[in-house]
Each structure stands twice: as C-alpha cells, then as structure tokens.
Design a protein around this motif. Sequence first.
Motif, PDB file in Angstrom:
ATOM      1  N   LEU A 285       0.818  -1.203   0.000  1.00 37.89           N
ATOM      2  CA  LEU A 285       0.000   0.000   0.000  1.00 37.89           C
ATOM      3  C   LEU A 285       0.860   1.265   0.000  1.00 37.89           C
ATOM      4  CD1 LEU A 285      -2.823  -1.003   2.504  1.00 37.89           C
ATOM      5  CD2 LEU A 285      -3.114  -0.504   0.074  1.00 37.89           C
ATOM      6  N   ALA A 286       1.975   1.216   0.707  1.00 40.35           N
ATOM      7  CA  ALA A 286       2.881   2.362   0.708  1.00 40.35           C
ATOM      8  C   ALA A 286       3.401   2.630  -0.700  1.00 40.35           C
ATOM      9  CB  ALA A 286       4.028   2.116   1.682  1.00 40.35           C
ATOM     10  N   ALA A 287       3.752   1.560  -1.412  1.00 44.67           N
ATOM     11  CA  ALA A 287       4.240   1.721  -2.779  1.00 44.67           C
ATOM     12  C   ALA A 287       3.132   2.235  -3.700  1.00 44.67           C
ATOM     13  CB  ALA A 287       4.784   0.383  -3.286  1.00 44.67           C
ATOM     14  N   TRP A 288       1.906   1.744  -3.516  1.00 43.82           N
ATOM     15  CA  TRP A 288       0.808   2.123  -4.410  1.00 43.82           C
ATOM     16  C   TRP A 288       0.355   3.566  -4.178  1.00 43.82           C
ATOM     17  CZ3 TRP A 288      -4.342   3.523  -4.800  1.00 43.82           C
ATOM     18  CH2 TRP A 288      -4.974   3.240  -6.021  1.00 43.82           C
ATOM     19  N   THR A 289       0.332   3.997  -2.923  1.00 44.93           N
ATOM     20  CA  THR A 289      -0.130   5.353  -2.608  1.00 44.93           C
ATOM     21  C   THR A 289       0.994   6.377  -2.623  1.00 44.93           C
ATOM     22  OG1 THR A 289       0.158   5.009  -0.226  1.00 44.93           O
ATOM     23  CG2 THR A 289      -2.007   4.475  -1.171  1.00 44.93           C
TER      24      THR A 289
END
Length: 398
Positions: free
Chosen positions: A59-63
Amino acid sequence: MQTTPPKALSHVPPAPIPFFDQSASFQEHWEGIRKHLDDVLDNGKFSHGAKVAELEDRLAAWTGAGHVVAVNSGTDALILLLRAAGLEPGDEVIVPAYSFIATASSVVLAGGVPVFADIEEHGHGLDPRAAAAVVTPRTAMVMPVHLFDRMAAMRGLREVARRHGLTLVEDSAEAVGMRMDGVHAGLHGAGGVLSFFPAKTLGGIGDGGAVLTDDESVAETVRMLCHHGRGGRTLANFPGISNATVVPGRNSKMDDVQAAVLLAKLTTLDADIARRAELAERYDARLREVPGVRGVPGAHPPPLGSNRVSYVQLLHVEDRDALAAHLAAQGIGTETYYPLPLHLQPCFAHLGHRRGDFPRAEAACATALALPLYPDLHDDHVDRVCDEIERFYERRPR
C-alpha cells in the motif's frame, strides 16, 4: 371440437440488483487469496504478522506514502491518527456536518470536541470559508473528508490550517486512488486513513483500515497505540524494548487473514477503479437530463488538480424516499448517504445545534441517494436502474 386454452405464461421478474455484490470478483481472486491464506496457516501467526507487513509495504508503494499502518477498521484508524497527530483532551477539531458518523465520533473517542462546519455549494467536502469561520482559540485540528468520488478542496483547507496554525488530518477512508497535485489522499497533512470495509474501492471480507502518513513519528505512535502500547517496527529492532509497553494502547491490529484477502484484491485495484469509472460515466450520461434528478456526480468537476475516483454513484433527487421505495420494489438496492447530518445526531445534542444551522449539509441529507456501483455490475444493470428512475419520474404526479 373442444380445445384446451393455452396456459398463461408466468411472469418471471428480473434478477435483483443488490446495492453491492462482490461474489464474482471474489471467485476471480480466490486462487490468490488461497495462496496468501496458505502462507498464513503455514506461518501460524494470524494477527499483526507477515501478511499485514506485506500489505503495508504494498500500500505504501501504491499510494506513495512514507508509512502505512494496517489496523482493524477505518474508525480505529481515525482515532489512532488523531491521537498520534497530537490531539489533547478538550481540543477542538473542525469537521464537516455531512459525513459518516465515525468522522465526528472518532474525535470524541480520541478525547477531542467536534466542531461542525457546512459543506461546499457544489460538492460534499468541507467548505474552507465555513471552516475558517468556526476557528477558536481551542481549535487544534481541521479534518476534511473526501466523499464518494472526489477529494475536498484541499488547497483552500491547507491555507486555512496554515493561517491559523492548525494540524491538518484527513478522513480519507473512501479515497483509495484519489490524488491532488499528484499526492494521494491522506498525505496532504499529518496523515490520513483508508477503510477496507467490503463495499469500499479496495474492500475486504470484513472490517479493516489503515493509517497513511509521511511522518515517521506519527506512524510509530500509531503502531504502539494499536498494539497495547508495544513497540512498532522501529522499536522492535532493539532487543529488550520490543515487548515493553511504551504508552497505554489498545488492540486495533489487523488480522493476517484480512490482509491476505486485500493483497489478492490489490492486484486488480487499478482495473477495478477503471471499471467503476466506466459505470459512473454510463450513469451520468443516462441520468443527466432526467427530470427529478437534480445533478449527477459528473456535472461538476472535482477540485482543481484532483482526479475523480468513483466509490459511490450519488445522485441528488426529488422525492428521494419514494424513488428508493420504487427501486426496491423492482429489486434494485440503494443506500441513503446520510439520513441525518452530524450536528443533528442525538449523541451530539449537547453541542447545541439546531436544524437550519448548516443548510447545505441538511439539503444533501434530504436528497442524496446512492445507486449500485461496483466492478461486478454489468452495463445492462446500469441501464435497468436508469430505466426505472426514468419510469418513476415519468409516472410521478405533476
């Protein structure tokens, strides 16, 4: 010669269209879910384990967030964020009068006092001018909410926060994929949240949530608060302190089973968002000129610099309750967002508000109706919903 009259053909009603259904997409993701679940079972750690950490990293990478902390619900994410961002007992937090109850109840549960302000004229976000008008010496934070298909007017709200020295936090529970000036929702101040309630754009098979932030100290405080005050990822690297209770906390951890489901569904998130956009555009095109429909979501563009991501297809309509009853009789599910504005909720009666205090919020509550919108929905389902809305207003007494 006597003949037998033909049997009357029985009418077979069309299949219901639920407000939300993920049965088809769940089957599509089942192999991926099973793989992640096998990993959980093999590992034997079912809460706050490796799958949760993997989901946080993904999620950190996606957001683009510096830190993501997965928790058990969007509501707890809000409470933890407010506490970690520095809310002190009795501090005031400005919130919109039109939102889900958790926006204001989270402030109370974190020790603060919600202060309501009205929403924008053409939208559902907190009006920057209305927010500025309710600032007092006790105001510590302003918390806009990103609702349905667009972000709040963050440029104006950031300026309000800067001018008055307020901490900006975001109720971005519905805002997966929403960005302004290239920055994901929840990352325009001290932090934000996501909800993984099943109907959300990225939904699980139960409750779940996350805190997003670029502030390491906020992230580590959330990690401690959500795990009975025990150390987060950073403190866990130091033997002898990782099991210490650093601050009084609670049990708000995410289960690895929920993380396993979300990891599998994350692989199609971009495609799901694109499909929701197609369906929303189809609704807009069909309903834009229907008498009785006061406005479709696409009638007004999102705030400058931001994108539209359709989580809910929300109309403002005349005779809302009668229309909802008509659609229900045809097997079509709808939802009312929201039946009662926050300032008129009984739990906030002690704040002394009356009907008429926030007219835009009250008008939205009286006219808003959400239609089915999810990747499993078919184009002909949208057309059937629109046909029934048109039929309702054609037959309505003038």
